[in-house]
Design an enzyme around this catalytic site. Structure first.
Site, PDB file in Angstrom:
ATOM      1  N   HIS A 278     -26.026  26.757 -46.177  1.00  0.00           N
ATOM      2  CA  HIS A 278     -25.050  27.800 -46.487  1.00  0.00           C
ATOM      3  C   HIS A 278     -24.813  28.076 -47.806  1.00  0.00           C
ATOM      4  O   HIS A 278     -24.875  29.302 -48.498  1.00  0.00           O
ATOM      5  CB  HIS A 278     -23.709  27.454 -45.670  1.00  0.00           C
ATOM      6  CG  HIS A 278     -22.703  28.520 -46.111  1.00  0.00           C
ATOM      7  ND1 HIS A 278     -22.483  29.343 -44.827  1.00  0.00           N
ATOM      8  CD2 HIS A 278     -21.729  28.636 -46.799  1.00  0.00           C
ATOM      9  CE1 HIS A 278     -21.179  30.201 -45.224  1.00  0.00           C
ATOM     10  NE2 HIS A 278     -20.871  29.654 -46.616  1.00  0.00           N
ATOM     11  N   GLU A 279     -24.639  27.108 -48.592  1.00  0.00           N
ATOM     12  CA  GLU A 279     -24.384  27.247 -50.154  1.00  0.00           C
ATOM     13  C   GLU A 279     -25.682  27.685 -50.918  1.00  0.00           C
ATOM     14  O   GLU A 279     -25.492  28.209 -51.875  1.00  0.00           O
ATOM     15  CB  GLU A 279     -23.970  25.769 -50.697  1.00  0.00           C
ATOM     16  CG  GLU A 279     -22.662  25.337 -50.102  1.00  0.00           C
ATOM     17  CD  GLU A 279     -21.409  26.499 -49.973  1.00  0.00           C
ATOM     18  OE1 GLU A 279     -21.257  27.307 -51.201  1.00  0.00           O
ATOM     19  OE2 GLU A 279     -20.369  26.341 -49.188  1.00  0.00           O
ATOM     20  N   HIS A 282     -25.826  31.270 -50.876  1.00  0.00           N
ATOM     21  CA  HIS A 282     -24.906  31.909 -51.855  1.00  0.00           C
ATOM     22  C   HIS A 282     -25.342  31.861 -53.365  1.00  0.00           C
ATOM     23  O   HIS A 282     -25.359  32.762 -53.864  1.00  0.00           O
ATOM     24  CB  HIS A 282     -23.242  31.084 -51.892  1.00  0.00           C
ATOM     25  CG  HIS A 282     -22.473  31.441 -50.843  1.00  0.00           C
ATOM     26  ND1 HIS A 282     -21.694  32.677 -50.713  1.00  0.00           N
ATOM     27  CD2 HIS A 282     -21.771  30.719 -49.959  1.00  0.00           C
ATOM     28  CE1 HIS A 282     -21.102  32.628 -49.913  1.00  0.00           C
ATOM     29  NE2 HIS A 282     -20.938  31.484 -49.503  1.00  0.00           N
ATOM     30  N   GLU A 308     -20.692  36.320 -48.346  1.00  0.00           N
ATOM     31  CA  GLU A 308     -20.934  35.580 -47.137  1.00  0.00           C
ATOM     32  C   GLU A 308     -21.799  35.986 -46.433  1.00  0.00           C
ATOM     33  O   GLU A 308     -22.700  35.203 -45.512  1.00  0.00           O
ATOM     34  CB  GLU A 308     -19.388  35.792 -46.737  1.00  0.00           C
ATOM     35  CG  GLU A 308     -19.198  34.688 -45.610  1.00  0.00           C
ATOM     36  CD  GLU A 308     -18.963  33.217 -46.085  1.00  0.00           C
ATOM     37  OE1 GLU A 308     -18.879  33.185 -47.399  1.00  0.00           O
ATOM     38  OE2 GLU A 308     -19.226  32.258 -45.434  1.00  0.00           O
TER      39      GLU A 308
END
Ligand code: ZN
Length: 526
Positions: A278-279, A282, A308
Site C-alpha cells: 500500500h505505502e 503512494h 489512495e
C-alpha cells in the site's frame, strides 16, 4: 525516464521568477515541518513530544503568514492578467490556479479562528486517547462527546468562512477532493452499498480457512520480505527510505526524497505485507512526479482520492491477485516453512481475500471496507447539518453497523472511537478512501484495455510496464490536473462506481465459485 530537473515554468517572466522564489520558500517550510513530523514518528524519544508539537506549530504559523501576505496576492493577480498570452504553459496556469485557491482559502479563515481550531483539535485528541483507553480499553464515548461537539461546531464555522453551495459539508470535502459534493456522494455510495449487500448475501456461510495467517511470524523475516517486495514493485531506495512506525504512512519532501513507514505484526502476516505494498503505491506516485515541478505545490499527488487509488491499485488489484502470488508465494513459503509449508497458493489467495464483516475499518476486507467509509460519511454529513447530535453517535453507529453489515460492535473502542480522524479535525477525509477504490478500478480497467496481457506479466513478477503506464498517465503530472480532469484524461470519464462493482462481482464470484451478475450499464466497459 520522464523525469526532468529543468523547470517547466516560464522563468523568462520576472513576475513568474519572483513567484517561484516565494513558492520555493513555502515548499521548504512545508518540508521542514514534514521532516519534524516524520522524525517524531520514526526516531523521536517519547519525552520530546511537547517540544516537537511547539516546533511544528511554529513552522506552520510562519508558513501560514507567508502564504497570506498581500504581496503574494498582488503577484498572483498580476500573473493572472497575463497568463493567457502565448508565453505561459499549462504548468504556469496550473500553478497559478493552485496558488489562487490556497491563498483564498488561507485568507478566508481569520487568524484567531485558526488558532482556536488548532487548540480545540489538540485538546480533542488528548480526550479521544483517554476515552478510547477508558474502561480497561473498552472505551467510553461519553468522555469524548463534548469535545467532538466542539470540533464539529468549528467545522461548521469553517464551512461558513469558506463558503459553499448546497450542503455545508461540500466546503470540507473540497479540501481533500476538489469539486466533490454531497450530492455526488449520495448517488455514488448507494451503488457501493447495494453491491456489497449482494456479495455478502451470496458468500455468507462459505468457510474460508484463515488460521495460518495468524501464526507466529518473526518480525525480522517479515521485514526482509517487505523490503524485497517494495523494491521489486519499483520503489527507488536511492530516492527513498523504508522505516518502522506504529501507523504506516508515506511522506514526501521532493520526488527525490520519498519516505514510507510500515509495521510488522508478529501475530498477523497480512498487516505488514499489504501495508508495505500500500505505502509503496503512494510512494511510486510521489517518486514518479516530474522533477521539473520540484519546489512548487504541483510536485505532489493531486488529491487524497487519487493518491489512495494508487496505493489500492498496488495493494488490491495487483497485490491480492492470484497471479501476483503465483510468483511470490513460493518465496514466502521458503521464508516461513513451518507456517505456510502445507498451504497452497489457492488457499493463501482465498484467505487474504476472505470477505467477512468486522467492526474495525483498518482490518476490513476489500468489499466491506467501503461500508465503514459510508457509515462515517453519513454521520459526518448529519452532524454538520445538525440533523444528529454527538452524544447519539455511538447509538447511530451501532444501528448502521447492524443494518449494513449485520454486526454489533461490543465496545466504543471497537465502534465510534476507533479512528483518530475526527479528534484531529479531519472531517471530509473518509470519503477519499472509497474514492480511491473507485478510481483504482477505473484506472485498472483502462490499463487492462491497453495491455490485455497484464495477468501474464504479473504472474512473472514483471511490473515495469504497469509502473510506466501509471507514471505516464498519472504520476508525472503531479497536481497539474484536478482529479476530475485527470480521470477524464486517463479513462474518458468522471468518477464512475460501476467499474468497481463489476470488478468486485467478477473477482469475488471467481474466488467463491459463484455466479455474481455483473452489470452491462456502461457501454465503455469491455
Ligand atoms: Zn493510503
Amino acid at each position: 525516464m520522464t523525469s526532468r530537473s529543468k523547470s517547466l515554468f516560464n522563468t523568462a517572466d520576472p513576475d513568474m521568477r519572483k513567484l517561484l522564489e516565494k513558492e520555493a520558500v513555502l515548499t521548504d517550510l512545508g518540508n521542514a515541518s514534514g521532516l519534524a513530523y516524520w522524525d517524531q514518528d520514526v526516531n523521536m524519544p517519547e519525552g520530546g513530544e511537547d517540544a516537537r508539537v511547539k516546533l511544528i506549530s511554529t513552522l506552520d504559523t510562519i508558513q501560514h503568514d507567508l502564504q497570506t501576505r498581500r504581496y503574494l496576492d498582488r503577484l498572483i493577480t498580476r500573473l493572472e492578467g497575463k497568463v493567457d498570452n502565448g508565453d505561459f504553459s499549462e504548468y504556469d496556469r496550473a500553478l497559478l490556479r493552485e496558488l489562487r485557491t490556497d491563498y483564498d482559502l488561507a485568507s478566508k479563515l481569520p487568524r484567531r479562528f485558526v488558532t482556536e481550531q488548532s487548540k480545540v483539535n489538540s485538546k480533542a485528541q488528548q480526550t479521544w486517547k483517554r476515552a478510547k483507553m477508558a474502561n480497561d480499553g473498552k472505551g467510553d464515548f461519553s468522555l469524548f462527546a463534548s469535545d467532538l461537539a466542539a470540533v464539529f461546531d468549528l467545522k461548521r464555522r469553517e464551512a461558513d468562512y469558506l463558503g459553499f453551495q448546497g450542503h455545508p459539508y461540500n466546503a470540507l470535502l473540497d479540501q481533500y477532493e476538489q469539486g466533490l459534493t454531497v450530492e455526488q456522494l449520495d448517488t455514488i455510495f448507494p451503488v457501493l452499498v447495494d453491491a456489497t449487500k449482494t456479495i455478502l448475501d451470496r458468500v455468507e456461510g462459505a468457510e474460508v480457512d484463515r488460521s495460518f495467517l495468524s501464526l507466529k511470524y518473526p518480525r525480522g523475516v517479515q521485514w526482509s520480505f517487505a523490503r524485497r517486495l517494495s523494491r521489486s514493485l519499483g520503489f527507488d531506495f536511492t530516492r527513498g527510505r523504508l522505516d518502522r512506525a506504529v501507523h504506516p504512512f508515506t511522506i514526501k519532501f521532493d520526488p527525490t526524497d520519498v519516505r514510507i513507514t510500515n509495521r510488522a505484526d508478529p501475530n498477523y502476516l497480512p498487516a505488514g505485507v499489504f501495508g508495505v505494498i500500500h505505502e509503496t503505491g503512494h510512494a511510486l506516485y510521489e517518486q514518479g512526479v516530474d522533477r521539473g515541478l520540484s519546489g512548487t505545490r504541483l510536485a505532489t499527488g493531486t488529491s487524497m482520492g487519487i493518491h489512495e487509488s494508487q496505493s489500492r491499485f498496488w495493494e488490491n488489484y495487483v497485490g491480492r491477485s492470484n497471479e501476483f502470488w503465483e510468483y511470490w508465494f513460493p518465496m514466502l513459503q521458503r521464508k516461513f516453512p513451518s507456517q505456510l509449508g502445507s498451504v497452497n497458493v489457492d488457499q493463501f489467495v482465498k484467505a487474504i481475500n476472505a470477505v467477512r464483516p468486522s467492526p474495525i475499518r483498518i482490518e476490513a476486507d476489500e468489499i466491506t471496507y467501503n461500508i465503514h467509509v459510508v457509515i462515517r460519511y453519513e454521520i459526518e454529513r448529519d452532524l454538520l447539518s445538525g440533523k444528529i447530535q454527538t452524544k447519539d453517535v455511538p447509538m447511530i453507529w451501532n444501528e448502521k453497523m447492524r443494518s449494513y453489515l449485520g454486526i454489533d460492535p461490543q465496545t466504543d473502542s471497537q465502534g465510534a472511537l476507533q479512528d483518530v480522524h475526527w479528534s484531529s479535525g479531519l472531517v471530509g477525509y473518509f470519503p477519499s478512501y472509497s474514492l480511491g477504490n473507485i478510481y483504482a478500478a477505473q484506472f485498472y480497467n483502462s490499463l487492462r484495455n491497453q495491455h490485455p496481457d497484464i495477468d501474464r506479466s504479473i504472474s512473472k513478477g514483471e511490473y515495469g510496464f504497469i509502473r510506466q503506464w501509471l507514471r505516464e498517465n498519472i504520476h508525472r503530472h503531479g497536481s497539474v490536473y484536478r482529479p476530475g480532469d485527470l480521470s477524464t484524461n486517463v479513462t474518458g470519464e468522471q468518477l464512475n462506481p460501476q467499474y468497481f462493482v463489476d470488478y468486485a462481482m467478477n473477482k469475488f464470484g471467481r474466488l467463491y465459485g459463484i455466479d455474481l451478475k455483473t452489470s452491462q450499464l456502461n457501454p465503455l466497459h469491455a
